[in-house]
Design an enzyme around this catalytic site. Structure first.
Site, short mmCIF file in Angstrom:
data_model
loop_
_atom_site.label_atom_id
_atom_site.label_comp_id
_atom_site.label_asym_id
_atom_site.label_seq_id
_atom_site.Cartn_x
_atom_site.Cartn_y
_atom_site.Cartn_z
N SER A 69 -16.07 34.54 31.35
CA SER A 69 -16.24 35.83 31.54
C SER A 69 -16.44 36.72 30.47
O SER A 69 -15.80 36.08 29.21
CB SER A 69 -15.26 36.32 32.61
OG SER A 69 -14.91 37.72 32.53
N TYR A 122 -5.74 37.12 33.93
CA TYR A 122 -7.15 36.71 34.21
C TYR A 122 -7.49 36.68 32.66
O TYR A 122 -8.06 35.57 32.21
CB TYR A 122 -8.04 37.76 34.93
CG TYR A 122 -9.08 37.38 35.13
CD1 TYR A 122 -9.85 36.24 35.93
CD2 TYR A 122 -10.53 38.26 34.70
CE1 TYR A 122 -11.11 35.83 36.24
CE2 TYR A 122 -11.85 37.69 34.79
CZ TYR A 122 -12.05 36.62 35.44
OH TYR A 122 -13.15 36.36 35.64
#
Length: 263
Positions: free
Chosen positions: A140, A153
């Site tokens: 990501s 995350y």
């Protein structure tokens, strides 16, 4: 970009980017191993792929790494090898760091970091035996930056970058490559399924996610990267600029991040 006779294993294949990757690789001639926790959705995706009878579905929970050896052995018995492993499955977060329980933090790390690492280590021996293969990690933009409400995350994605950059160096001259794919906002259910402070689902699609690129566009970029043997790609919209702001103008990125909305 053709992958005839290539065995491509995709985790998180029952929806979102993983589902789009399944269709794209199947169109390119690959034979697929599709994994997620949802058997019914995996079957739906398999049936929608080109040459559905050629592909296999394996229910896999990335938090249960003790099951990986058996799953890998089953697929090797059926196909003989695994050419491309795409570590795509993961879970996001929508919670402030101080509000997030340690149980949720560990669950995110288990799924987003320890699971992909363990599955990769289970698959790598067969790739090394055949002197060919590619490990793909769908990370990501959060693997480069940190923003409010994403602490665990971002930590998991940063950890993936460190691990797989090191692994790539270790695999030099073995015939096995590593690709890090780093999407920004993609129109999937990732925000709706993101974990809150106590593990509850966020339950709604964020506006930024709604305005993101399509899963199909993201998948096409990843397929191109695999075909070309790229080491790393970022794909998305304006948010990808955050990678370069963080790298070259960190003070400006920090100022922008402080103004972002906290869940």
């Amino acid at each position: 970009m053709n992958f005839p006779h290539q065995i491509v294993w995709i985790t998180g294949a029952s929806s979102g980017i993983g589902e789009a990757l399944a269709y794209a690789f199947a169109r390119a001639g690959a034979t697929l191993v599709l994994s997620s926790r949802r058997a019914d959705e995996l079957e739906r995706v398999r049936r929608a792929c080109d040459r559905p009878d050629a592909h296999a579905c394996v229910v896999l929970d990335l938090s249960r790494s003790q099951t990986f050896a058996g799953a890998v052995a089953e697929m090797l018995a059926r196909f003989g090898r695994i050419d491309v492993l795409i570590n795509n499955a993961g879970v996001s977060q929508r919670a402030r760091a101080l509000d997030t329980s340690s149980t949720v933090e560990r669950a995110i790390m288990e799924t987003d970091y320890f699971g992909p690492v363990a599955l990769t280590k289970a698959v790598l021996p067969t790739m090394l035996e055949h002197h060919t293969g590619r490990v793909v990690v769908v990370s990501s933009v959060m693997g480069y930056v940190g923003t409010p409400g994403r602490s665990s995350y971002a930590a998991a994605k940063h950890a993936l970058h460190g691990y797989f950059d090191s692994l790539r160096a270790e695999l030099a001259n073995t015939g096995v490559g590593v690709t890090l794919a780093c999407p920004g906002y993609v129109r999937t259910a990732v925000s709706a399924n993101a974990l809150g402070p106590r593990g509850e689902k966020h339950g709604r699609m964020d506006a930024t996610q709604q305005r993101g690129i399509s899963p199909e566009r993201c998948a096409a970029a990843i397929v191109r990267a695999v075909a070309r043997g790229r080491e790393e790609i970022a794909v998305g919209g304006w948010e990808v600029a955050g990678i370069y702001l963080k790298r070259f103008v960190p003070w400006l990125f920090s100022r922008i991040a402080r103004r972002m909305k906290t869940p």
